[in-house]
Motif scaffolding. Structure first.
Motif, PDB file in Angstrom:
ATOM      1  N   ARG A 113      11.392  19.054  -8.086  1.00  0.00           N
ATOM      2  CA  ARG A 113      11.619  17.854  -7.291  1.00  0.00           C
ATOM      3  C   ARG A 113      10.704  17.877  -6.069  1.00  0.00           C
ATOM      4  O   ARG A 113      10.218  18.916  -5.640  1.00  0.00           O
ATOM      5  CB  ARG A 113      13.071  17.754  -6.868  1.00  0.00           C
ATOM      6  N   CYS A 114      10.474  16.718  -5.498  1.00  0.00           N
ATOM      7  CA  CYS A 114       9.666  16.623  -4.281  1.00  0.00           C
ATOM      8  C   CYS A 114      10.502  17.073  -3.083  1.00  0.00           C
ATOM      9  O   CYS A 114      11.603  16.552  -2.858  1.00  0.00           O
ATOM     10  CB  CYS A 114       9.200  15.190  -4.066  1.00  0.00           C
ATOM     11  N   HIS A 115       9.993  18.010  -2.332  1.00  0.00           N
ATOM     12  CA  HIS A 115      10.649  18.456  -1.107  1.00  0.00           C
ATOM     13  C   HIS A 115      10.112  17.659   0.078  1.00  0.00           C
ATOM     14  O   HIS A 115       9.037  17.049   0.001  1.00  0.00           O
ATOM     15  CB  HIS A 115      10.428  19.951  -0.903  1.00  0.00           C
ATOM     16  N   THR A 116      10.851  17.661   1.162  1.00  0.00           N
ATOM     17  CA  THR A 116      10.455  16.891   2.344  1.00  0.00           C
ATOM     18  C   THR A 116       9.046  17.241   2.793  1.00  0.00           C
ATOM     19  O   THR A 116       8.265  16.350   3.146  1.00  0.00           O
ATOM     20  CB  THR A 116      11.461  17.133   3.481  1.00  0.00           C
ATOM     21  N   ALA A 117       8.702  18.516   2.751  1.00  0.00           N
ATOM     22  CA  ALA A 117       7.368  18.933   3.190  1.00  0.00           C
ATOM     23  C   ALA A 117       6.261  18.392   2.293  1.00  0.00           C
ATOM     24  O   ALA A 117       5.092  18.347   2.698  1.00  0.00           O
ATOM     25  CB  ALA A 117       7.289  20.457   3.234  1.00  0.00           C
ATOM     26  N   ASP A 118       6.597  17.955   1.087  1.00  0.00           N
ATOM     27  CA  ASP A 118       5.606  17.431   0.152  1.00  0.00           C
ATOM     28  C   ASP A 118       5.317  15.955   0.366  1.00  0.00           C
ATOM     29  O   ASP A 118       4.390  15.411  -0.253  1.00  0.00           O
ATOM     30  CB  ASP A 118       6.101  17.599  -1.298  1.00  0.00           C
ATOM     31  N   LEU A 119       6.106  15.278   1.216  1.00  0.00           N
ATOM     32  CA  LEU A 119       6.084  13.821   1.264  1.00  0.00           C
ATOM     33  C   LEU A 119       5.750  13.270   2.641  1.00  0.00           C
ATOM     34  O   LEU A 119       6.042  13.885   3.670  1.00  0.00           O
ATOM     35  CB  LEU A 119       7.456  13.274   0.847  1.00  0.00           C
ATOM     36  N   THR A 120       5.151  12.081   2.635  1.00  0.00           N
ATOM     37  CA  THR A 120       5.068  11.249   3.834  1.00  0.00           C
ATOM     38  C   THR A 120       5.888   9.987   3.562  1.00  0.00           C
ATOM     39  O   THR A 120       6.117   9.613   2.408  1.00  0.00           O
ATOM     40  CB  THR A 120       3.622  10.858   4.157  1.00  0.00           C
ATOM     41  N   ALA A 121       6.325   9.338   4.627  1.00  0.00           N
ATOM     42  CA  ALA A 121       7.143   8.126   4.483  1.00  0.00           C
ATOM     43  C   ALA A 121       6.603   7.027   5.390  1.00  0.00           C
ATOM     44  O   ALA A 121       6.103   7.297   6.488  1.00  0.00           O
ATOM     45  CB  ALA A 121       8.598   8.422   4.821  1.00  0.00           C
ATOM     46  N   ARG A 122       6.696   5.793   4.913  1.00  0.00           N
ATOM     47  CA  ARG A 122       6.309   4.633   5.712  1.00  0.00           C
ATOM     48  C   ARG A 122       7.097   3.415   5.250  1.00  0.00           C
ATOM     49  O   ARG A 122       7.650   3.397   4.146  1.00  0.00           O
ATOM     50  CB  ARG A 122       4.807   4.350   5.601  1.00  0.00           C
ATOM     51  N   LEU A 123       7.143   2.414   6.113  1.00  0.00           N
ATOM     52  CA  LEU A 123       7.802   1.146   5.790  1.00  0.00           C
ATOM     53  C   LEU A 123       6.747   0.061   5.649  1.00  0.00           C
ATOM     54  O   LEU A 123       5.774   0.012   6.402  1.00  0.00           O
ATOM     55  CB  LEU A 123       8.801   0.774   6.886  1.00  0.00           C
ATOM     56  N   ARG A 124       6.961  -0.830   4.690  1.00  0.00           N
ATOM     57  CA  ARG A 124       6.050  -1.952   4.466  1.00  0.00           C
ATOM     58  C   ARG A 124       6.881  -3.220   4.318  1.00  0.00           C
ATOM     59  O   ARG A 124       7.798  -3.276   3.498  1.00  0.00           O
ATOM     60  CB  ARG A 124       5.221  -1.718   3.208  1.00  0.00           C
ATOM     61  N   ALA A 125       6.573  -4.237   5.151  1.00  0.00           N
ATOM     62  CA  ALA A 125       7.346  -5.477   5.130  1.00  0.00           C
ATOM     63  C   ALA A 125       7.140  -6.209   3.813  1.00  0.00           C
ATOM     64  O   ALA A 125       6.032  -6.259   3.266  1.00  0.00           O
ATOM     65  CB  ALA A 125       6.939  -6.358   6.298  1.00  0.00           C
ATOM     66  N   LEU A 126       8.232  -6.790   3.303  1.00  0.00           N
ATOM     67  CA  LEU A 126       8.196  -7.639   2.124  1.00  0.00           C
ATOM     68  C   LEU A 126       8.596  -9.052   2.515  1.00  0.00           C
ATOM     69  O   LEU A 126       9.053  -9.302   3.637  1.00  0.00           O
ATOM     70  CB  LEU A 126       9.143  -7.090   1.044  1.00  0.00           C
ATOM     71  N   ASP A 127       8.418  -9.996   1.601  1.00  0.00           N
ATOM     72  CA  ASP A 127       8.788 -11.384   1.884  1.00  0.00           C
ATOM     73  C   ASP A 127      10.253 -11.477   2.289  1.00  0.00           C
ATOM     74  O   ASP A 127      11.124 -10.825   1.696  1.00  0.00           O
ATOM     75  CB  ASP A 127       8.544 -12.263   0.656  1.00  0.00           C
ATOM     76  N   SER A 128      10.520 -12.294   3.293  1.00  0.00           N
ATOM     77  CA  SER A 128      11.882 -12.462   3.793  1.00  0.00           C
ATOM     78  C   SER A 128      12.388 -13.858   3.500  1.00  0.00           C
ATOM     79  O   SER A 128      11.636 -14.752   3.106  1.00  0.00           O
ATOM     80  CB  SER A 128      11.917 -12.188   5.301  1.00  0.00           C
ATOM     81  N   ALA A 129      13.685 -14.055   3.705  1.00  0.00           N
ATOM     82  CA  ALA A 129      14.320 -15.362   3.544  1.00  0.00           C
ATOM     83  C   ALA A 129      15.140 -15.646   4.789  1.00  0.00           C
ATOM     84  O   ALA A 129      15.250 -14.806   5.692  1.00  0.00           O
ATOM     85  CB  ALA A 129      15.199 -15.365   2.296  1.00  0.00           C
ATOM     86  N   ALA A 130      15.727 -16.828   4.847  1.00  0.00           N
ATOM     87  CA  ALA A 130      16.501 -17.214   6.016  1.00  0.00           C
ATOM     88  C   ALA A 130      17.657 -16.249   6.224  1.00  0.00           C
ATOM     89  O   ALA A 130      18.539 -16.125   5.370  1.00  0.00           O
ATOM     90  CB  ALA A 130      17.028 -18.632   5.837  1.00  0.00           C
TER      91      ALA A 130
END
Length: 208
Positions: free
Chosen positions: A67-84
């Motif tokens: 499995r992927c361990h925390t040290a193996d990964l980077t994380a980011r957020l990417r905005a998606l289309d929104s609604a009202a």
């Protein structure tokens, strides 16, 4: 009279010896009922078959990557289309190690303020798409879609911010305990920090 008895006895003895010899000859050819039975379960294996201790296709010897361990990964957020009143973002995990690893499931999320103190957060797992095992080669990514509302509910303020505005999101990869801190720039999360999250899937999420 005594002589007749002696002759009769000798004839009986001779007949018995002859019968014993015939029986002995009948069992010596391997086809008689006196042959020893074969013990059950001792049949020799057919030639060319797998031998004991030799792994065959589909055994545990072909287990996949770890499995992927925390040290193996980077994380980011990417905005998606929104609604009202609704907001969406892709939470993207990328394998930065030099080996293939796997992720499965949801992991964890926690909103933080500017001082990195926990804010009200309710993680709700979206089970419309069941979890699946995602293999990540070096540089490959998996994403989870986050969905939250910005409309106050219940006792939340109807005139000001429904909840304190987060500055960070604490992201814990699936089956790990050490989190990754990601900047949050998407405003408040109403309904006591309710965030619906899908299981991780291959890629970085829907195209803009």
């Amino acid at each position: 009279m005594m002589g007749g008895l002696r002759r009769t006895g000798w004839l009986s003895i001779a007949a018995g010896l002859t019968l014993a010899a015939l029986v002995g000859c009948g069992s010596s050819d391997g086809r008689g009922g006196a042959a020893a039975p074969t013990a059950p379960g001792t049949t020799a294996p057919a030639q060319g078959g797998p031998t004991q201790g030799t792994p065959t296709r589909g055994t545990a010897s072909q287990a996949g990557p770890d499995r992927c361990h925390t040290a193996d990964l980077t994380a980011r957020l990417r905005a998606l289309d929104s609604a009202a009143g609704q907001r969406y973002a892709a939470l993207v995990l990328t394998n930065r190690s030099t080996s293939t690893c796997r992720v499965y499931g949801y992991g964890g999320v926690q909103l933080l303020d500017a001082a990195r103190r926990p804010l009200p957060t309710e993680q709700v797992r979206d089970r419309l798409a069941p979890p699946r095992l995602v293999s990540l080669r070096p540089g490959a990514a998996a994403y989870s879609r986050l969905h939250w509302g910005v409309v106050p509910s219940g006792t939340e303020s109807q005139t000001g911010p429904c909840e304190p505005t987060p500055s960070y999101l604490l992201v814990t990869p699936p089956d790990e305990t050490r989190p990754i801190t990601v900047a949050w720039s998407y405003g408040m999360v109403c309904q006591r920090g309710r965030i619906e999250q899908t299981a991780y899937a291959p890629g970085t999420g829907p195209a803009d």
